[in-house]
Design an enzyme around this catalytic site. Structure first.
Site, PDB file in Angstrom:
ATOM      1  N   CYS A 128     -26.880 -48.559  -7.839  1.00 61.67           N
ATOM      2  CA  CYS A 128     -26.508 -48.228  -8.876  1.00 61.67           C
ATOM      3  C   CYS A 128     -24.969 -48.983  -8.857  1.00 61.67           C
ATOM      4  O   CYS A 128     -24.695 -49.806  -7.946  1.00 61.67           O
ATOM      5  CB  CYS A 128     -26.288 -46.776  -9.314  1.00 61.67           C
ATOM      6  SG  CYS A 128     -25.222 -45.971  -8.180  1.00 61.67           S
ATOM      7  N   ARG A 178     -24.218 -37.607 -18.874  1.00 64.41           N
ATOM      8  CA  ARG A 178     -25.100 -37.364 -17.895  1.00 64.41           C
ATOM      9  C   ARG A 178     -24.533 -36.033 -17.038  1.00 64.41           C
ATOM     10  O   ARG A 178     -25.417 -35.180 -16.551  1.00 64.41           O
ATOM     11  CB  ARG A 178     -25.304 -38.524 -16.861  1.00 64.41           C
ATOM     12  CG  ARG A 178     -25.708 -39.758 -17.690  1.00 64.41           C
ATOM     13  CD  ARG A 178     -25.997 -40.623 -16.316  1.00 64.41           C
ATOM     14  NE  ARG A 178     -26.875 -40.194 -15.427  1.00 64.41           N
ATOM     15  CZ  ARG A 178     -27.117 -41.010 -14.248  1.00 64.41           C
ATOM     16  NH1 ARG A 178     -26.471 -42.324 -14.069  1.00 64.41           N
ATOM     17  NH2 ARG A 178     -27.572 -40.552 -13.487  1.00 64.41           N
ATOM     18  N   ILE A 203     -17.123 -42.871   0.950  1.00 62.22           N
ATOM     19  CA  ILE A 203     -18.404 -42.391   0.924  1.00 62.22           C
ATOM     20  C   ILE A 203     -19.372 -43.642   0.350  1.00 62.22           C
ATOM     21  O   ILE A 203     -20.247 -44.025   0.670  1.00 62.22           O
ATOM     22  CB  ILE A 203     -18.595 -41.235   0.056  1.00 62.22           C
ATOM     23  CG1 ILE A 203     -17.670 -39.909   0.680  1.00 62.22           C
ATOM     24  CG2 ILE A 203     -19.987 -40.799  -0.256  1.00 62.22           C
ATOM     25  CD1 ILE A 203     -18.103 -39.446   1.813  1.00 62.22           C
ATOM     26  N   LYS A 226     -24.209 -29.765 -12.338  1.00 61.01           N
ATOM     27  CA  LYS A 226     -25.403 -30.751 -12.310  1.00 61.01           C
ATOM     28  C   LYS A 226     -26.196 -30.927 -11.145  1.00 61.01           C
ATOM     29  O   LYS A 226     -27.359 -31.130 -11.220  1.00 61.01           O
ATOM     30  CB  LYS A 226     -24.704 -32.206 -13.003  1.00 61.01           C
ATOM     31  CG  LYS A 226     -25.674 -33.194 -12.736  1.00 61.01           C
ATOM     32  CD  LYS A 226     -25.055 -34.657 -13.161  1.00 61.01           C
ATOM     33  CE  LYS A 226     -24.233 -35.141 -12.337  1.00 61.01           C
ATOM     34  NZ  LYS A 226     -24.848 -36.311 -11.373  1.00 61.01           N
ATOM     35  N   ASN A 227     -25.205 -31.494 -10.013  1.00 60.71           N
ATOM     36  CA  ASN A 227     -25.978 -31.566  -8.889  1.00 60.71           C
ATOM     37  C   ASN A 227     -26.615 -30.607  -8.070  1.00 60.71           C
ATOM     38  O   ASN A 227     -27.218 -30.672  -7.096  1.00 60.71           O
ATOM     39  CB  ASN A 227     -24.813 -32.444  -7.774  1.00 60.71           C
ATOM     40  CG  ASN A 227     -24.572 -33.715  -8.667  1.00 60.71           C
ATOM     41  OD1 ASN A 227     -25.167 -34.104  -9.383  1.00 60.71           O
ATOM     42  ND2 ASN A 227     -23.291 -34.310  -8.128  1.00 60.71           N
ATOM     43  N   ASP A 268     -16.632 -37.716  -6.108  1.00 64.75           N
ATOM     44  CA  ASP A 268     -16.651 -37.653  -7.428  1.00 64.75           C
ATOM     45  C   ASP A 268     -15.535 -37.149  -8.187  1.00 64.75           C
ATOM     46  O   ASP A 268     -15.443 -37.277  -9.322  1.00 64.75           O
ATOM     47  CB  ASP A 268     -17.847 -36.479  -7.774  1.00 64.75           C
ATOM     48  CG  ASP A 268     -19.104 -36.818  -7.144  1.00 64.75           C
ATOM     49  OD1 ASP A 268     -20.173 -35.813  -7.104  1.00 64.75           O
ATOM     50  OD2 ASP A 268     -19.478 -37.867  -6.645  1.00 64.75           O
ATOM     51  N   ARG A 320     -31.330 -40.737  -9.758  1.00 62.54           N
ATOM     52  CA  ARG A 320     -31.398 -40.812  -8.209  1.00 62.54           C
ATOM     53  C   ARG A 320     -32.091 -39.187  -7.957  1.00 62.54           C
ATOM     54  O   ARG A 320     -32.874 -39.415  -6.858  1.00 62.54           O
ATOM     55  CB  ARG A 320     -30.099 -40.953  -7.758  1.00 62.54           C
ATOM     56  CG  ARG A 320     -30.089 -40.758  -6.109  1.00 62.54           C
ATOM     57  CD  ARG A 320     -28.908 -41.479  -5.529  1.00 62.54           C
ATOM     58  NE  ARG A 320     -29.155 -41.109  -3.989  1.00 62.54           N
ATOM     59  CZ  ARG A 320     -29.666 -42.349  -3.254  1.00 62.54           C
ATOM     60  NH1 ARG A 320     -30.352 -43.167  -3.657  1.00 62.54           N
ATOM     61  NH2 ARG A 320     -29.851 -41.976  -1.942  1.00 62.54           N
ATOM     62  N   ARG A 339     -27.193 -47.140  -2.520  1.00 59.35           N
ATOM     63  CA  ARG A 339     -27.776 -45.867  -2.217  1.00 59.35           C
ATOM     64  C   ARG A 339     -29.133 -45.829  -1.642  1.00 59.35           C
ATOM     65  O   ARG A 339     -30.293 -45.619  -1.845  1.00 59.35           O
ATOM     66  CB  ARG A 339     -28.122 -45.332  -3.895  1.00 59.35           C
ATOM     67  CG  ARG A 339     -26.978 -45.421  -4.703  1.00 59.35           C
ATOM     68  CD  ARG A 339     -25.726 -44.485  -4.435  1.00 59.35           C
ATOM     69  NE  ARG A 339     -25.871 -43.032  -4.572  1.00 59.35           N
ATOM     70  CZ  ARG A 339     -25.867 -42.475  -5.833  1.00 59.35           C
ATOM     71  NH1 ARG A 339     -25.871 -43.157  -6.630  1.00 59.35           N
ATOM     72  NH2 ARG A 339     -25.940 -41.050  -5.782  1.00 59.35           N
TER      73      ARG A 339
END
Ligand code: EPZ
Length: 457
Positions: free
Chosen positions: A128, A411, A341, A34-35, A319, A104, A133
């Site tokens: 979020c 997502r 993080i 995804k990223n 994540d 984002r 962020r």
């Protein structure tokens, strides 16, 4: 493509019913990252020639990013997991807030638009559930490249003052190795005049994937994946074909699920070096891990408590913090999970405790006392990875759970419940007409969460 989520109805009408206690078996196919796919879509704005992306995951975030590009005048054609992107006729205009707010990654378009067209107007992505962020690293870096930045009414207006000129290469030192800022600045620097050096750059595999695609397009980027990246600007970039790397976070989530249920599975395709930190922690906690080419096999054993601290790549990925916390709830002994993080990425803990775990959170550190078992509950995941953590906890429990918040899950995980069901889990996606304000929900958390809706990740 996955159907577009209308948050409110989505939230109220879909849940995963999971009968816990079964083990997973067989092999699961890992989708594209995804990223990586999100930033590759942004990067396609840098050329007026066609980009063909393969192995694009079918996710609502990808659908949202495609909508944003279409809004800019980009032509997109989809063929299963392949996307053809044609940015020949991009007309610059402000991106509508409702499109940007939930994603984002949309902010990463600012670099390519500014660099290719000399201007860009992007609404602030906003905070979020997991944190504020901020975007100061993006803004400071773009200014260092010669951009004039104005933020008014929540819109970031970036432009190159001298009409027709380009950004100027510069030496940029990031205060924190921000993934998004590194990506924004690499894309902006590709068409700048001269050399840009980004120090304290993020080293995530998704950044390396972006640089690979950009270099195929004619960019001159050296040392991606290291903390000092060098970009020599060029006049123009051309089209190319590129295959998205496998999603290390999806693969890691399934490996953790197998460890948590004493299962033996394999995940592929993966790039094992992208998962080193997780594999080390899974072995330390008692699992047997075997790497064979682009496949990783795991055999879950008795789970030992281990400590984890999240860090930028190649450290333990933030994540996977929530899914790993779910694993540690039934480990033998005490473990400590430190989130370094994001400032608010422990939303899953209250729900895991409702399922019977014993976790105390203090200053972003979860202190976990392993318990013998968890009990199924009806709960709402509040962000992408916390939803995955609750599903892992539901697999561990021996009773039935209903997990809401699938607008988050969809997502970042393609066909998550189908992949689990194909590995032997009793799991189905229930579409219920029931209104969640019914008093039959056990936990006040459900009602409170239902009203908050979706946030960006
Ligand atoms: C990317 O977000 C990922 N999202 C996130 O994945 C991931 O968790 C994160 O990198 C860290 O690995 C995408 O790639 C679309 P950051 P990003 O900028 O780029 C601070 C998921 O679940 N910071 O590296 O937004 C920030 O507050 C999502 O798939 C600044 O201070 O993350 C945070 O504490 C969640 N100023 C830290 O850096 C800035 O200008 C890391 O953020 C930017 C960031």
């Amino acid at each position: 493509m996955v159907c577009e989520s209308n948050n409110k109805s989505y939230l109220k009408s879909q849940n995963l019913k999971i009968i816990g206690g079964s083990t997973l078996r067989g092999e699961v196919k890992i989708s594209g990252a995804k990223n990586s796919a999100l930033v590759l879509l942004a990067g396609s704005l840098l050329t007026d020639e066609k980009i063909i992306l393969d192995n694009v995951p079918l996710l609502t975030d990808i659908e949202k990013m495609c909508k944003i590009l279409k809004n800019l005048g980009v032509k997109l054609t989809t063929n299963d997991h392949q996307l053809t992107i044609d940015s020949t006729h991009v007309s610059i205009k402000e991106l509508p807030y409702e499109l940007v707010h939930g994603l984002r990654a949309s902010f990463f378009c600012i670099g390519p638009l500014l660099s290719r067209f000399g201007e860009a107007s992007i609404p602030l992505p906003g905070g979020c559930n997991i944190g504020k962020r901020p975007i100061n690293e993006h803004i400071n870096g773009l200014k260092a490249l010669g951009a004039d930045i104005l933020i008014e009414k929540e819109i970031v207006k970036a432009r190159i003052l001298k009409k027709g000129s380009r950004l100027n290469g510069s030496n940029i030192k990031l205060n924190c190795p921000s993934v998004g800022a590194t990506e924004t600045l690499i894309m902006a620097a590709c068409l700048a005049k001269g050399r840009t050096v980004i120090e304290n750059a993020a080293r995530e595999p998704e950044i390396q994937d972006l640089c690979q695609m950009l270099n195929k397009m004619g960019a001159k980027i050296y040392d991606s994946g290291k903390e000092k990246i060098i970009i020599d600007g060029v006049q123009k970039l051309h089209g190319c074909s590129h295959k998205v790397i496998p999603d290390r976070i999806e693969a890691g989530t399934f490996l953790i699920a197998a460890a948590a249920t004493s299962s033996s599975i394999s995940v592929s395709p993966v790039i094992p070096s992208h998962l080193e930190a997780l594999l080390n922690k899974l072995e330390e906690s008692g699992s047997k891990v075997l790497i064979k080419g682009n496949s990783i096999s795991i055999k879950g054993k008795k789970i030992k408590a281990v400590d984890v601290e999240t860090a930028p790549f190649p450290g333990f990925p933030t994540d996977l913090q929530a899914p790993f916390t779910a694993l540690m709830t039934v480990a033998k002994g005490r473990s400590k999970i430190s989130e370094t993080i994001f400032e608010n990425r422990m939303n899953h803990v209250e729900h895991l405790n409702q399922m019977g775990s014993s976790i105390l959170v203090k200053n972003n550190v979860a202190y976990i006392e392993g318990v013998n078992e968890l009990r199924g509950e009806t709960l709402v995941g509040s962000d992408l990875r916390s939803a995955a953590a609750l599903i892992i906890a539901a697999l561990i429990s021996k009773t039935t759970s209903h997990i809401y918040g699938l607008e988050h899950l969809d997502r970042g995980y393609e066909n998550f419940e189908v992949k689990l069901s194909n590995m032997g889990v009793e799991i189905i996606r229930e579409i219920t007409e029931k209104n969640n304000s019914d008093s039959n929900y056990k936990s006040s958390v459900i009602k409170e969460k239902i009203s908050t809706g979706v946030n960006a990740a």
